[in-house]
Design an enzyme around this catalytic site. Structure first.
Site, PDB file in Angstrom:
ATOM      1  N   ARG A 179       0.824  -1.207   0.000  1.00 39.91           N
ATOM      2  CA  ARG A 179       0.000   0.000   0.000  1.00 39.91           C
ATOM      3  C   ARG A 179       0.861   1.261   0.000  1.00 39.91           C
ATOM      4  O   ARG A 179       0.409   2.332  -0.418  1.00 39.91           O
ATOM      5  CB  ARG A 179      -0.927  -0.012   1.224  1.00 39.91           C
ATOM      6  CG  ARG A 179      -2.092   0.970   1.111  1.00 39.91           C
ATOM      7  CD  ARG A 179      -3.028   0.867   2.302  1.00 39.91           C
ATOM      8  NE  ARG A 179      -2.346   1.139   3.532  1.00 39.91           N
ATOM      9  CZ  ARG A 179      -2.454   0.405   4.636  1.00 39.91           C
ATOM     10  NH1 ARG A 179      -3.238  -0.650   4.661  1.00 39.91           N
ATOM     11  NH2 ARG A 179      -1.790   0.735   5.724  1.00 39.91           N
ATOM     12  N   TYR A 224     -12.719  22.097 -12.655  1.00 42.54           N
ATOM     13  CA  TYR A 224     -13.236  20.824 -13.165  1.00 42.54           C
ATOM     14  C   TYR A 224     -14.586  20.535 -12.487  1.00 42.54           C
ATOM     15  O   TYR A 224     -14.691  20.545 -11.260  1.00 42.54           O
ATOM     16  CB  TYR A 224     -12.194  19.753 -12.847  1.00 42.54           C
ATOM     17  CG  TYR A 224     -12.547  18.345 -13.207  1.00 42.54           C
ATOM     18  CD1 TYR A 224     -12.800  17.987 -14.522  1.00 42.54           C
ATOM     19  CD2 TYR A 224     -12.603  17.356 -12.218  1.00 42.54           C
ATOM     20  CE1 TYR A 224     -13.108  16.670 -14.840  1.00 42.54           C
ATOM     21  CE2 TYR A 224     -12.899  16.045 -12.535  1.00 42.54           C
ATOM     22  CZ  TYR A 224     -13.155  15.711 -13.850  1.00 42.54           C
ATOM     23  OH  TYR A 224     -13.453  14.411 -14.163  1.00 42.54           O
ATOM     24  N   ASP A 243      -5.139  22.687  -9.787  1.00 41.15           N
ATOM     25  CA  ASP A 243      -5.303  21.536 -10.685  1.00 41.15           C
ATOM     26  C   ASP A 243      -4.489  21.838 -11.939  1.00 41.15           C
ATOM     27  O   ASP A 243      -4.796  22.769 -12.685  1.00 41.15           O
ATOM     28  CB  ASP A 243      -6.791  21.342 -11.007  1.00 41.15           C
ATOM     29  CG  ASP A 243      -7.040  20.091 -11.855  1.00 41.15           C
ATOM     30  OD1 ASP A 243      -6.169  19.711 -12.663  1.00 41.15           O
ATOM     31  OD2 ASP A 243      -8.136  19.510 -11.717  1.00 41.15           O
ATOM     32  N   LYS A 266      -4.831  11.942 -18.168  1.00 36.78           N
ATOM     33  CA  LYS A 266      -4.907  12.694 -19.414  1.00 36.78           C
ATOM     34  C   LYS A 266      -3.566  12.589 -20.162  1.00 36.78           C
ATOM     35  O   LYS A 266      -3.238  11.542 -20.686  1.00 36.78           O
ATOM     36  CB  LYS A 266      -5.314  14.136 -19.107  1.00 36.78           C
ATOM     37  CG  LYS A 266      -6.582  14.244 -18.237  1.00 36.78           C
ATOM     38  CD  LYS A 266      -7.851  13.908 -18.993  1.00 36.78           C
ATOM     39  CE  LYS A 266      -9.090  13.733 -18.130  1.00 36.78           C
ATOM     40  NZ  LYS A 266      -9.459  14.817 -17.251  1.00 36.78           N
TER      41      LYS A 266
HETATM   42  C1  LIG Z   1     -10.183  14.625 -16.026  1.00 39.19           C
HETATM   43  C2  LIG Z   1      -9.850  15.685 -15.034  1.00 39.19           C
HETATM   44  C3  LIG Z   1      -9.784  15.398 -13.673  1.00 39.19           C
HETATM   45  C4  LIG Z   1     -10.158  14.047 -13.100  1.00 39.19           C
HETATM   46  O1  LIG Z   1      -9.301  13.032 -13.488  1.00 39.19           O
HETATM   47  P1  LIG Z   1      -9.822  11.497 -13.504  1.00 39.19           P
HETATM   48  O2  LIG Z   1      -8.582  10.724 -13.586  1.00 39.19           O
HETATM   49  O3  LIG Z   1     -10.726  11.395 -14.685  1.00 39.19           O
HETATM   50  O4  LIG Z   1     -10.564  11.277 -12.215  1.00 39.19           O
HETATM   51  C5  LIG Z   1      -9.416  16.412 -12.808  1.00 39.19           C
HETATM   52  N1  LIG Z   1      -9.137  17.652 -13.254  1.00 39.19           N
HETATM   53  C6  LIG Z   1      -9.212  17.971 -14.547  1.00 39.19           C
HETATM   54  C7  LIG Z   1      -8.905  19.351 -14.989  1.00 39.19           C
HETATM   55  C8  LIG Z   1      -9.576  17.001 -15.482  1.00 39.19           C
HETATM   56  O5  LIG Z   1      -9.666  17.338 -16.769  1.00 39.19           O
END
Ligand SMILES: *Cc1c(COP(=O)(O)O)cnc(C)c1O
Length: 413
Positions: free
Chosen positions: A79, A132, A203, A228
């Site tokens: 973990r 987001y 973010d 992403k």
């Molecule tokens: C897609 C996204 C997330 C979330 O990521 P996941 O891996 O899909 O949970 C968070 N912030 C932004 C800006 C995103 O585009």
């Protein structure tokens, strides 16, 4: 020709002399998180899967546990991460210019753990209006029920100081913002936050650590949906949080409570994707720029929203603070086309219809801002459609958009 035997272990962190200039970004992206392996060795850090970690003696186990208790990262239990996850953490820490990195099974898990780590009942958090969308679920499902106050602020706001309360502990932002790509003047917000002893979390999924480095501009916490561009091939989910040394402990404490980790297999995929992040993003930007220019000249288009365009309201901030742009852009169609969005999207052949982005393929997604904005007024606009411009030949993507627009014209006549 004889080959000089390499020093052992041969690693970029072992510079021949401390006076050598630091390695450049592209080189570090390739070499970071690989230096612990002994040679002969594979190119990539292998997938190390385990739950139990076996020790050779009680003394060795006690020493590892003592190091863990002191806050050091240890290979002590599955973990806590194996060598694969640790290598990815090191690479992301270096990419973002932070002190430590924690991995999560998704970007949203990373976001939720940041709110949980840095906020307590009675605290107040300021959140950018363009975050987001699912962050609003974190607010309704965690922030509010746990007695934490919040306000949304316009990402371009000039008077953030007026919104700060005595109990404000965190400013949560995103640059550029989701779907509509508003910029934030992070250095300015950071100087305000510092004066009030408030932490900043950003973010950084759009910038992915390669295009933008919030920690170098005054933020304390950088969040990456590695799902992403870092994974980059639409085949794995992954979140990461990189912090400064000062901001690390609350996150470490929260993870040890919530038991967060990323699987070694996913960490391997993210680390492999990371090696080509720079060249992929450069190609995404080139293709998105080519499509933007073509789209802007179309009569069906009211506006292309893309920070690299001089017409973008945040273009100057983007030029000042970013190393480049990615493949994500939003088009605003003419309001007269409001009833034809589904026809347009369904007519596209090369743009896949689906959520997420950051892979090698082009995607299209209809945008509805009505439930994900509470400060900035987006009513009265034409319909918005998000495009992720992939690595296909941009001429083919333009041909695809062209035939979809022609089809719209035939529907209207
Ligand atoms: C897609 C996204 C997330 C979330 O990521 P996941 O891996 O899909 O949970 C968070 N912030 C932004 C800006 C995103 O585009």
């Amino acid at each position: 020709m004889s080959r000089r035997p390499p020093p052992s272990p041969r690693s970029p962190s072992q510079r021949a002399s401390p006076n050598e200039p630091p390695l450049r970004r592209g080189t570090r992206l390739v070499h970071s998180g690989r230096s612990d392996m002994e040679s002969p060795r594979p190119v990539n850090v292998p997938v190390v899967r385990t739950s139990t970690v076996l020790f050779s003696s009680t003394a060795q186990m006690a020493a590892v546990h003592a190091a863990r208790a002191e806050g050091q990262r240890t290979f002590s239990y599955g973990r806590r991460g194996t060598q694969t996850a640790h290598a990815l953490e090191d690479a992301l820490t270096e990419l973002e210019g932070g002190a430590r990195t924690a991995l999560f099974p998704s970007g949203l898990a990373a976001i939720a753990n940041v709110f949980q780590a840095y906020l307590r009942p009675g605290d107040h958090v300021l959140i950018a209006d363009s975050v987001y969308g699912p962050v609003r679920r974190v607010v309704s499902g965690f922030v509010t029920p746990f007695g934490i106050q919040h306000d949304y602020f316009s990402p371009g706001t000039e008077n953030l100081t007026d919104m700060i309360r005595p109990n404000t502990r965190l400013i949560y932002g995103e640059a550029p913002g989701s779907l509509t790509y508003e910029m934030m003047d992070l250095p300015r917000i950071a100087s305000i936050a510092r004066a009030h002893d408030i932490r900043i979390a950003m973010d950084n999924t759009w910038g992915s650590g390669w295009l933008y480095n919030p920690l170098r501009l005054g933020a304390d916490i950088s969040i990456l949906a590695a799902t992403k561009y870092i994974v980059g091939h639409s085949d794995s989910m992954m979140g990461a949080v990189v912090t400064t040394a000062d901001a690390w402990q609350p996150l470490a404490d929260t993870i040890s409570v919530t038991g967060q980790l990323a699987s070694p297999d996913d960490a391997y995929l993210a680390l492999r994707g990371l090696r080509t992040l720079g060249v992929r993003l450069a190609a995404h930007q080139r293709h998105a720029t080519e499509l933007s220019a073509w789209l802007q000249a179309r009569p069906e288009i009211r506006q292309v929203i893309y920070p690299a365009l001089p017409s973008h309201p945040g273009h100057a901030l983007w030029q000042r603070d970013f190393h480049g742009a990615c493949g994500l852009l939003t088009i605003e169609l003419q309001p007269s086309l409001a009833n034809f969005v589904a026809d347009f999207i369904d007519a596209l052949r090369l743009f896949g219809l689906g959520a997420s982005w950051g892979g090698y393929e082009s995607l299209v997604y209809p945008i509805n801002l009505s439930s994900v904005r509470s400060v900035d007024d987006w009513s009265g606009r034409g319909p918005l459609i998000r495009l992720h411009v992939g690595l296909e030949d941009p001429e083919d993507l333009i041909d695809d958009l062209h035939q979809a627009f022609e089809m719209l014209a035939s529907l209207q006549s």
